[in-house]
Design a protein around this motif. Structure first.
Motif, PDB file in Angstrom:
ATOM      1  N   ASP A  50       0.803  -1.221   0.000  1.00 34.04           N
ATOM      2  CA  ASP A  50       0.000   0.000   0.000  1.00 34.04           C
ATOM      3  C   ASP A  50       0.838   1.275   0.000  1.00 34.04           C
ATOM      4  N   GLY A  51       2.167   1.135   0.066  1.00 36.21           N
ATOM      5  CA  GLY A  51       3.051   2.292   0.029  1.00 36.21           C
ATOM      6  C   GLY A  51       3.220   2.997   1.360  1.00 36.21           C
ATOM      7  N   GLU A  52       2.765   2.389   2.443  1.00 38.18           N
ATOM      8  CA  GLU A  52       2.902   3.007   3.760  1.00 38.18           C
ATOM      9  C   GLU A  52       4.287   2.785   4.359  1.00 38.18           C
ATOM     10  N   VAL A  53       4.968   1.719   3.958  1.00 39.02           N
ATOM     11  CA  VAL A  53       6.353   1.465   4.357  1.00 39.02           C
ATOM     12  C   VAL A  53       7.131   1.062   3.108  1.00 39.02           C
ATOM     13  N   ASP A  54       8.423   1.367   3.100  1.00 38.25           N
ATOM     14  CA  ASP A  54       9.256   1.060   1.932  1.00 38.25           C
ATOM     15  C   ASP A  54      10.007  -0.258   2.072  1.00 38.25           C
ATOM     16  N   GLU A  55      10.343  -0.621   3.294  1.00 41.06           N
ATOM     17  CA  GLU A  55      11.148  -1.812   3.523  1.00 41.06           C
ATOM     18  C   GLU A  55      10.589  -2.596   4.693  1.00 41.06           C
ATOM     19  N   VAL A  56      10.697  -3.901   4.593  1.00 39.55           N
ATOM     20  CA  VAL A  56      10.296  -4.792   5.682  1.00 39.55           C
ATOM     21  C   VAL A  56      11.459  -5.733   5.952  1.00 39.55           C
ATOM     22  N   PHE A  57      11.868  -5.799   7.193  1.00 38.53           N
ATOM     23  CA  PHE A  57      12.894  -6.752   7.611  1.00 38.53           C
ATOM     24  C   PHE A  57      12.233  -7.729   8.560  1.00 38.53           C
ATOM     25  N   LEU A  58      12.327  -8.990   8.241  1.00 37.10           N
ATOM     26  CA  LEU A  58      11.637 -10.023   8.988  1.00 37.10           C
ATOM     27  C   LEU A  58      12.666 -10.992   9.560  1.00 37.10           C
ATOM     28  N   SER A  59      12.622 -11.159  10.862  1.00 33.43           N
ATOM     29  CA  SER A  59      13.526 -12.101  11.523  1.00 33.43           C
ATOM     30  C   SER A  59      12.701 -12.956  12.474  1.00 33.43           C
ATOM     31  N   GLN A  60      12.668 -14.243  12.203  1.00 31.16           N
ATOM     32  CA  GLN A  60      11.932 -15.199  13.022  1.00 31.16           C
ATOM     33  C   GLN A  60      12.755 -16.466  13.159  1.00 31.16           C
ATOM     34  N   PRO A  61      12.444 -17.271  14.159  1.00 31.07           N
ATOM     35  CA  PRO A  61      13.139 -18.553  14.274  1.00 31.07           C
ATOM     36  C   PRO A  61      12.837 -19.457  13.079  1.00 31.07           C
ATOM     37  N   PRO A  62      13.700 -20.449  12.835  1.00 33.03           N
ATOM     38  CA  PRO A  62      13.443 -21.393  11.748  1.00 33.03           C
ATOM     39  C   PRO A  62      12.113 -22.123  11.935  1.00 33.03           C
TER      40      PRO A  62
END
Length: 169
Positions: A50-62
């Motif tokens: 939707d253009g509200e954020v430019d980047e997403v960084f996702l860190s989760q356990p395997p």
């Protein structure tokens, strides 16, 4: 209910996740059993589109569903915008191959309902050796290009859609 979810799926990623699995047995579904844990990620991915954020960084356990969720996100986005060129990059070629296989499954398996939602975004070209999937029509820069960090990117792909880096270390 089905008509409302189908209509919402054209613009809303979470609705797409629900729509996509309506024909699957409950025990074979991905999103609904994990909805509580994955919903915050789904919402931030929607904000990206939707253009509200430019980047997403996702860190989760395997083994928490992040790669499958990203596959579904890329398939949904590519189906909505088949003219855009999207790039997926990972450290190891094995991860890239598995990712591409998953995208291909979501695009072609009739137990997922993608073909009923975006009939003009049919998978028309695959080249697993070069990590390419093309939707809608044959284009110079494919709808999805998937490469390892050591794969050739220079001149072989464009990225005017999503750029996804997964398991880069």
């Amino acid at each position: 209910y089905e008509k409302a979810i189908k209509y919402a799926s054209l613009e809303d990623f979470e609705s797409f996740l629900i729509w996509n699995e309506l024909d699957r047995e409950p025990q074979a579904r991905f999103y609904q059993p994990r909805m509580k844990q994955l919903k915050p990620i789904v919402k931030i991915l929607q904000k990206c589109v939707d253009g509200e954020v430019d980047e997403v960084f996702l860190s989760q356990p395997p083994r928490t569903g992040k790669t499958t969720l990203v596959q579904l996100f890329l398939v949904w986005f590519s189906s909505r915008f088949p003219e855009k060129a999207n790039l997926y990059v990972s450290f190891a070629q094995g991860v890239v191959d598995t990712f591409l296989d998953g995208c291909t499954e979501f695009l072609t398996d009739p137990t997922y309902r993608l073909h009923t939602l975006f009939p003009k975004s049919e998978l028309i070209y695959t080249n697993k050796q070069n990590g390419l999937l093309d939707l809608g029509r044959h284009k110079r820069y494919k709808s999805i290009t998937a490469r390892s960090l050591y794969g050739s990117l220079n001149g072989s792909c464009d990225c005017n859609g999503l750029l996804i880096g997964d398991d880069l270390l």
